[in-house]
Design a protein around this motif. Structure first.
Motif, PDB file in Angstrom:
ATOM      1  N   ALA A 212       0.820  -1.211   0.000  1.00 32.20           N
ATOM      2  CA  ALA A 212       0.000   0.000   0.000  1.00 32.20           C
ATOM      3  C   ALA A 212       0.854   1.261   0.000  1.00 32.20           C
ATOM      4  O   ALA A 212       1.962   1.283   0.545  1.00 32.20           O
ATOM      5  CB  ALA A 212      -0.936  -0.002   1.204  1.00 32.20           C
ATOM      6  N   ASP A 213       0.332   2.318  -0.608  1.00 33.20           N
ATOM      7  CA  ASP A 213       0.985   3.626  -0.558  1.00 33.20           C
ATOM      8  C   ASP A 213       0.637   4.359   0.728  1.00 33.20           C
ATOM      9  O   ASP A 213       1.445   5.117   1.260  1.00 33.20           O
ATOM     10  CB  ASP A 213       0.544   4.476  -1.754  1.00 33.20           C
ATOM     11  CG  ASP A 213       0.943   3.858  -3.078  1.00 33.20           C
ATOM     12  OD1 ASP A 213       2.146   3.860  -3.384  1.00 33.20           O
ATOM     13  OD2 ASP A 213       0.057   3.359  -3.794  1.00 33.20           O
ATOM     14  N   HIS A 214      -0.581   4.135   1.218  1.00 37.98           N
ATOM     15  CA  HIS A 214      -1.049   4.774   2.445  1.00 37.98           C
ATOM     16  C   HIS A 214      -1.722   3.726   3.329  1.00 37.98           C
ATOM     17  O   HIS A 214      -2.476   2.881   2.833  1.00 37.98           O
ATOM     18  CB  HIS A 214      -2.037   5.911   2.151  1.00 37.98           C
ATOM     19  CG  HIS A 214      -1.521   6.913   1.185  1.00 37.98           C
ATOM     20  ND1 HIS A 214      -0.556   7.844   1.513  1.00 37.98           N
ATOM     21  CD2 HIS A 214      -1.810   7.126  -0.114  1.00 37.98           C
ATOM     22  CE1 HIS A 214      -0.277   8.576   0.450  1.00 37.98           C
ATOM     23  NE2 HIS A 214      -1.031   8.161  -0.548  1.00 37.98           N
ATOM     24  N   ILE A 215      -1.457   3.798   4.606  1.00 38.09           N
ATOM     25  CA  ILE A 215      -2.059   2.875   5.574  1.00 38.09           C
ATOM     26  C   ILE A 215      -2.886   3.695   6.554  1.00 38.09           C
ATOM     27  O   ILE A 215      -2.364   4.605   7.204  1.00 38.09           O
ATOM     28  CB  ILE A 215      -0.985   2.072   6.326  1.00 38.09           C
ATOM     29  CG1 ILE A 215      -0.142   1.251   5.334  1.00 38.09           C
ATOM     30  CG2 ILE A 215      -1.641   1.151   7.362  1.00 38.09           C
ATOM     31  CD1 ILE A 215       1.103   0.653   5.952  1.00 38.09           C
ATOM     32  N   VAL A 216      -4.171   3.370   6.632  1.00 38.76           N
ATOM     33  CA  VAL A 216      -5.085   4.082   7.530  1.00 38.76           C
ATOM     34  C   VAL A 216      -5.544   3.101   8.600  1.00 38.76           C
ATOM     35  O   VAL A 216      -6.257   2.144   8.311  1.00 38.76           O
ATOM     36  CB  VAL A 216      -6.294   4.645   6.759  1.00 38.76           C
ATOM     37  CG1 VAL A 216      -7.272   5.323   7.717  1.00 38.76           C
ATOM     38  CG2 VAL A 216      -5.833   5.621   5.679  1.00 38.76           C
ATOM     39  N   LYS A 217      -5.095   3.334   9.823  1.00 33.70           N
ATOM     40  CA  LYS A 217      -5.470   2.467  10.940  1.00 33.70           C
ATOM     41  C   LYS A 217      -6.715   3.031  11.621  1.00 33.70           C
ATOM     42  O   LYS A 217      -6.756   4.199  12.009  1.00 33.70           O
ATOM     43  CB  LYS A 217      -4.316   2.346  11.934  1.00 33.70           C
ATOM     44  CG  LYS A 217      -3.101   1.639  11.352  1.00 33.70           C
ATOM     45  CD  LYS A 217      -2.016   1.429  12.392  1.00 33.70           C
ATOM     46  CE  LYS A 217      -0.832   0.660  11.781  1.00 33.70           C
ATOM     47  NZ  LYS A 217       0.246   0.422  12.775  1.00 33.70           N
ATOM     48  N   MET A 218      -7.728   2.161  11.757  1.00 35.62           N
ATOM     49  CA  MET A 218      -8.998   2.580  12.337  1.00 35.62           C
ATOM     50  C   MET A 218      -9.297   1.817  13.621  1.00 35.62           C
ATOM     51  O   MET A 218      -8.889   0.661  13.787  1.00 35.62           O
ATOM     52  CB  MET A 218     -10.139   2.363  11.335  1.00 35.62           C
ATOM     53  CG  MET A 218     -10.014   3.185  10.067  1.00 35.62           C
ATOM     54  SD  MET A 218     -11.470   3.037   8.999  1.00 35.62           S
ATOM     55  CE  MET A 218     -12.736   3.792  10.053  1.00 35.62           C
ATOM     56  N   SER A 219     -10.014   2.472  14.510  1.00 31.89           N
ATOM     57  CA  SER A 219     -10.466   1.849  15.750  1.00 31.89           C
ATOM     58  C   SER A 219     -11.699   2.572  16.239  1.00 31.89           C
ATOM     59  O   SER A 219     -11.709   3.815  16.310  1.00 31.89           O
ATOM     60  CB  SER A 219      -9.367   1.899  16.816  1.00 31.89           C
ATOM     61  OG  SER A 219      -9.818   1.334  18.041  1.00 31.89           O
ATOM     62  N   ASP A 220     -12.739   1.819  16.532  1.00 34.25           N
ATOM     63  CA  ASP A 220     -13.957   2.377  17.125  1.00 34.25           C
ATOM     64  C   ASP A 220     -14.497   3.564  16.329  1.00 34.25           C
ATOM     65  O   ASP A 220     -14.895   4.583  16.888  1.00 34.25           O
ATOM     66  CB  ASP A 220     -13.671   2.800  18.570  1.00 34.25           C
ATOM     67  CG  ASP A 220     -14.952   3.059  19.369  1.00 34.25           C
ATOM     68  OD1 ASP A 220     -15.986   2.458  19.039  1.00 34.25           O
ATOM     69  OD2 ASP A 220     -14.896   3.876  20.301  1.00 34.25           O
ATOM     70  N   GLY A 221     -14.497   3.420  14.998  1.00 31.42           N
ATOM     71  CA  GLY A 221     -15.092   4.442  14.142  1.00 31.42           C
ATOM     72  C   GLY A 221     -14.256   5.671  13.902  1.00 31.42           C
ATOM     73  O   GLY A 221     -14.727   6.662  13.340  1.00 31.42           O
ATOM     74  N   LEU A 222     -12.984   5.626  14.312  1.00 31.08           N
ATOM     75  CA  LEU A 222     -12.089   6.768  14.156  1.00 31.08           C
ATOM     76  C   LEU A 222     -10.811   6.355  13.439  1.00 31.08           C
ATOM     77  O   LEU A 222     -10.407   5.191  13.490  1.00 31.08           O
ATOM     78  CB  LEU A 222     -11.719   7.352  15.526  1.00 31.08           C
ATOM     79  CG  LEU A 222     -12.856   7.967  16.346  1.00 31.08           C
ATOM     80  CD1 LEU A 222     -12.371   8.207  17.769  1.00 31.08           C
ATOM     81  CD2 LEU A 222     -13.334   9.270  15.713  1.00 31.08           C
ATOM     82  N   ILE A 223     -10.162   7.309  12.783  1.00 30.51           N
ATOM     83  CA  ILE A 223      -8.844   7.088  12.205  1.00 30.51           C
ATOM     84  C   ILE A 223      -7.803   7.386  13.274  1.00 30.51           C
ATOM     85  O   ILE A 223      -7.699   8.520  13.760  1.00 30.51           O
ATOM     86  CB  ILE A 223      -8.617   7.965  10.969  1.00 30.51           C
ATOM     87  CG1 ILE A 223      -9.528   7.501   9.831  1.00 30.51           C
ATOM     88  CG2 ILE A 223      -7.150   7.900  10.533  1.00 30.51           C
ATOM     89  CD1 ILE A 223      -9.408   8.351   8.571  1.00 30.51           C
ATOM     90  N   LEU A 224      -7.037   6.361  13.660  1.00 35.57           N
ATOM     91  CA  LEU A 224      -5.991   6.541  14.659  1.00 35.57           C
ATOM     92  C   LEU A 224      -4.706   7.037  14.030  1.00 35.57           C
ATOM     93  O   LEU A 224      -3.947   7.786  14.642  1.00 35.57           O
ATOM     94  CB  LEU A 224      -5.730   5.228  15.383  1.00 35.57           C
ATOM     95  CG  LEU A 224      -6.849   4.650  16.245  1.00 35.57           C
ATOM     96  CD1 LEU A 224      -6.350   3.404  16.958  1.00 35.57           C
ATOM     97  CD2 LEU A 224      -7.350   5.680  17.258  1.00 35.57           C
ATOM     98  N   GLN A 225      -4.450   6.553  12.793  1.00 34.12           N
ATOM     99  CA  GLN A 225      -3.182   6.887  12.144  1.00 34.12           C
ATOM    100  C   GLN A 225      -3.348   6.820  10.639  1.00 34.12           C
ATOM    101  O   GLN A 225      -3.981   5.911  10.102  1.00 34.12           O
ATOM    102  CB  GLN A 225      -2.092   5.912  12.605  1.00 34.12           C
ATOM    103  CG  GLN A 225      -0.695   6.254  12.114  1.00 34.12           C
ATOM    104  CD  GLN A 225       0.346   5.286  12.656  1.00 34.12           C
ATOM    105  OE1 GLN A 225       0.007   4.312  13.328  1.00 34.12           O
ATOM    106  NE2 GLN A 225       1.608   5.547  12.385  1.00 34.12           N
ATOM    107  N   ASN A 226      -2.796   7.797   9.934  1.00 33.76           N
ATOM    108  CA  ASN A 226      -2.797   7.833   8.474  1.00 33.76           C
ATOM    109  C   ASN A 226      -1.359   7.975   8.033  1.00 33.76           C
ATOM    110  O   ASN A 226      -0.761   9.049   8.151  1.00 33.76           O
ATOM    111  CB  ASN A 226      -3.670   8.995   7.972  1.00 33.76           C
ATOM    112  CG  ASN A 226      -3.869   8.961   6.465  1.00 33.76           C
ATOM    113  OD1 ASN A 226      -3.211   8.212   5.746  1.00 33.76           O
ATOM    114  ND2 ASN A 226      -4.792   9.776   5.972  1.00 33.76           N
ATOM    115  N   THR A 227      -0.774   6.870   7.527  1.00 32.19           N
ATOM    116  CA  THR A 227       0.648   6.823   7.250  1.00 32.19           C
ATOM    117  C   THR A 227       0.908   6.752   5.743  1.00 32.19           C
ATOM    118  O   THR A 227       0.312   5.939   5.042  1.00 32.19           O
ATOM    119  CB  THR A 227       1.293   5.594   7.912  1.00 32.19           C
ATOM    120  OG1 THR A 227       0.981   5.616   9.302  1.00 32.19           O
ATOM    121  CG2 THR A 227       2.795   5.620   7.745  1.00 32.19           C
ATOM    122  N   ASN A 228       1.824   7.576   5.266  1.00 28.63           N
ATOM    123  CA  ASN A 228       2.241   7.519   3.865  1.00 28.63           C
ATOM    124  C   ASN A 228       3.321   6.475   3.689  1.00 28.63           C
ATOM    125  O   ASN A 228       4.110   6.247   4.579  1.00 28.63           O
ATOM    126  CB  ASN A 228       2.773   8.895   3.401  1.00 28.63           C
ATOM    127  CG  ASN A 228       1.656   9.919   3.349  1.00 28.63           C
ATOM    128  OD1 ASN A 228       0.495   9.589   3.149  1.00 28.63           O
ATOM    129  ND2 ASN A 228       2.029  11.178   3.540  1.00 28.63           N
TER     130      ASN A 228
END
Length: 228
Positions: A212-228
């Motif tokens: 992936a080019d971008h990794i979006v980590k989600m938890s409980d309906g929220l974005i915890l981390q958006n990594t390039n």
């Protein structure tokens, strides 16, 4: 170029008097030629976010902009037309039609997506896409004779045959072993770059995040981390 803008999207489900907020104000941009992977535990909201972006269910609040147009304000028919012409879908299982050959699976998709190609042009396009995914030698085969990896390659070919702008992939490797998972992800990555597609993928397999080019980590309906 940014193709998708997900702006303060919220999603609430109501069961009787109980309301459950699945997405709690999501903001996310998706660019052409890149893979964005949504990762998180079951119930984190990643699949809900994918289906909202794909126009498969409405938002409770917020908006989804695609090519600068607000899909949230579109009619059901307008959204259907966008899905049919601009979006491609790959799921955990290939869901191939058992009584159609590999070639016929793709021909059917061209008919459903209402492309204006003539019959000989359809045949040429099917052959081109099957060669692109390494399945041209199996075009006369039926699904029952294909391996799991081959079925998923056909599913990917079917998803891109009408030249979509966006590929939505929901757990595309979950039913495959490690070797075939890597082969399928390499294919998705190569097609994303070669065809300049915007790919939004849900996965639980952290090994697939390397593609992936971008990794979006989600938890409980929220974005915890958006990594390039």
């Amino acid at each position: 170029m940014t193709l998708f803008e997900i702006d303060n999207v919220r999603k609430t489900f109501t069961n009787g008097e109980v309301k459950e907020e699945i997405l709690k104000g999501i903001n996310l941009s998706l660019r052409e030629g890149e893979i964005t992977a949504l990762v998180g535990a079951s119930g984190s909201g990643k699949s809900t976010l994918l289906t909202i972006a794909a126009g498969l269910q409405p938002t409770t609040e917020g908006q989804v902009l695609f090519e600068g147009k607000n899909m949230t304000n579109m009619s059901a028919e307008q959204v259907r037309q966008v899905r049919a012409s601009k979006f491609g879908f790959v799921f955990q299982f290939a869901h191939l039609v058992p009584f159609l050959t590999v070639e016929e699976q793709l021909m059917l998709m061209l008919d459903v997506s209402e492309t204006k190609l003539k019959k000989h042009e359809q045949t040429e396009e099917v052959n081109r896409i099957l060669k692109l995914v390494g399945m041209d030698h199996r075009k006369n085969a039926y699904p029952s004779s294909l391996s799991g990896g081959e079925k998923q390659r056909v599913a990917i070919a079917r998803a891109i045959i009408h030249k979509p702008k966006v590929l939505f992939a929901d757990e595309p490797t979950a039913s495959l072993d490690s070797k075939r998972s890597k082969e399928v992800m390499l294919l998705i990555r190569d097609l994303t770059k070669t065809l300049n597609i915007t790919t939004l993928m849900v996965t639980h397999d952290e090994e697939m995040l390397a593609y992936a080019d971008h990794i979006v980590k989600m938890s409980d309906g929220l974005i915890l981390q958006n990594t390039n």
